[in-house]
Design an enzyme around this catalytic site. Structure first.
Site, short mmCIF file in Angstrom:
data_model
loop_
_atom_site.label_atom_id
_atom_site.label_comp_id
_atom_site.label_asym_id
_atom_site.label_seq_id
_atom_site.Cartn_x
_atom_site.Cartn_y
_atom_site.Cartn_z
CG ASN A 109 -19.45 59.15 32.16
OD1 ASN A 109 -20.09 59.05 31.13
ND2 ASN A 109 -20.03 59.16 33.34
N PRO A 110 -17.47 56.29 31.40
CG PRO A 110 -16.17 54.94 32.82
CD PRO A 110 -16.62 56.35 32.63
CB CYS A 111 -22.39 55.19 32.35
SG CYS A 111 -22.04 54.00 33.66
CD GLU B 146 -23.40 58.93 32.97
OE1 GLU B 146 -23.12 58.91 34.17
OE2 GLU B 146 -23.08 58.01 32.19
N GLY C 82 -28.30 52.82 38.50
CA GLY C 82 -28.73 51.45 38.75
C GLY C 82 -28.72 51.09 40.22
CB THR C 83 -26.02 51.03 42.76
OG1 THR C 83 -25.25 50.13 41.96
CG2 THR C 83 -25.88 50.65 44.22
N PRO D 96 -27.23 56.25 34.66
CG PRO D 96 -25.70 54.48 34.71
CD PRO D 96 -25.82 55.93 34.36
#
Length: 401
Positions: A87-89, A91, A252-253, A250
């Site tokens: 996927n884009p990140c 993981e 992050g948010t 991640p």
């Protein structure tokens, strides 16, 4: 690269192949095993290709690396759904039409500060509840494409993960990246993985294993071979509900929203600027302020470290210690100083590989004109946007309105 060999740039030869779109799924090995031909479009020196990758990563933090052969060796779906990409990140390595279904536990909430230990029983119960929650999400989800629905129902892939690791380490007085922290991290994520797998086994006994489950083949995955014996025996005896259980996003948010450290990252800095859809805002790490309030005029202890205090090798060591117990992959940025050279970036990517990583990403400070996180000392960045406000002020204003 190590052997200074040549690298073939190849793609399947579809000449005369009927139903090409149904046959070709990105797995070159299986394409060859079926007797199909491959075209070699160009042959390059592996070290030349490697140099191009490294120079680009040094200049702009892209590309990251994904060691797809290693990911498939450790993959529980190796026998029916090869992993083609992430996927884009990065993981969640996924097969064709695979689905990302992730959720995170805030580790910082499970510290018994009076005993300098983890509330293991509560954490274990939370992990088991979270596994059941994510498994239920699979059935509650509306799928936009029938291919996604078929794939997910056949394997029930989920990815439980964590946030707040850095805050947990600070509360336990362990320096992120130290030998003591690595020993603790190994124990923590072995516990995390064991509880998640045994929870999925329990759900399989109640509702049945995922449809593609094959006990003999499943326990042969590289990952299961390295899991505790009790887990392997439970899976072989009762099956398992989900083909994968763990990943590391991640966060992050969500981590910022919860007021804790994001994912498995150290805190970026004690005071930093974050660029969001609302603009540029100042963030202050709460646990640091709490310690300063309780210890006025004292220096922070040495277990208070942020991303810019750590060596890149320490970042990678933590990543490797956690990857050992994650059946999917990790999203973890290895922060590097602005004055690092391309040769050092190359050494770091090689270290990721040698320590057993499935991939990785580096970020050399100030290598991009704009970045999401910035140290407050970067005065030029502050001046370029004018005023800086705490993001919580914005949220309070919205709530009041």
């Amino acid at each position: 690269v190590d052997e200074d060999a040549e690298w073939d740039l190849v793609f399947p030869d579809r000449t005369g192949v009927k139903n090409y779109d149904q046959i070709w799924n990105g797995d070159l090995k299986k394409w060859k095993e079926r007797g199909h031909k491959v075209n070699v479009y160009k042959r390059v020196k592996a070290r030349d290709l490697w140099k191009t990758i490294i120079e680009s990563a040094w200049a702009s933090a892209e590309p990251g690396l994904f060691f797809v052969d290693r990911a498939n060796y450790y993959s529980n779906s190796w026998y029916f759904a090869p992993l083609n990409c992430t996927n884009p990140c990065g993981e969640q390595p996924l097969p064709e039409w695979g689905v990302c279904n992730l959720g995170a536990i805030n580790l910082s909430k499970f510290v018994d500060t009076a005993r300098d230990d983890v509330r293991w029983s509560e954490l274990g119960q939370t992990i088991r509840t979270a596994v059941r929650f994510l498994d239920n999400i699979i059935d509650a989800t509306p799928y936009f494409f029938p291919e996604n629905h078929r794939q997910q129902m056949s394997e029930r892939r989920v990815g439980l993960n964590s946030m707040g690791l850095a805050e947990m380490l600070i509360k336990l007085k362990l320096r992120y990246g130290s030998r003591e922290s690595l020993e603790f991290i190994n124990r923590l994520y072995e516990f995390f993985a064991t509880e998640a797998y045994l929870a999925s086994v329990d759900i399989a006994r109640e509702k049945g294993p995922f449809p593609q489950f094959d006990a003999e083949k499943f326990v042969q995955s590289g990952y299961l071979r390295e899991m505790p014996r009790a887990v392997r025996e439970a899976v072989a005896a009762h099956g398992i509900r989900n083909v994968t259980l763990l990943t590391q996003a991640p966060n992050g948010t969500t981590g910022t929203m919860m007021g804790t450290s994001t994912g498995i990252e150290p805190f970026y800095s004690w005071t930093y600027l974050i660029k969001s859809r609302l603009g540029l805002h100042e963030e202050n790490v709460q646990i640091v302020q709490e310690w300063k309030d309780a210890h006025p005029n004292e220096e922070l202890p040495n277990y208070f470290v942020h991303a810019m205090d750590l060596t890149p090798d320490e970042h990678v060591s933590v990543m490797a210690a956690i990857q050992r117990w994650v059946d999917s992959a990790l999203s973890k940025t290895t922060n590097c100083p602005a004055d690092w050279k391309p040769e050092q970036v190359a050494d770091l990517y090689q270290l990721m590989y040698r320590l057993g990583g499935k991939g990785g990403t580096i970020y050399r400070d100030k290598s991009r004109d704009q970045q999401v996180l910035m140290q407050k000392e970067n005065v030029e960045a502050v001046q370029s946007v004018g005023s800086v406000r705490d993001v919580r002020n914005d949220l309070n204003e919205v709530a009041a309105a």
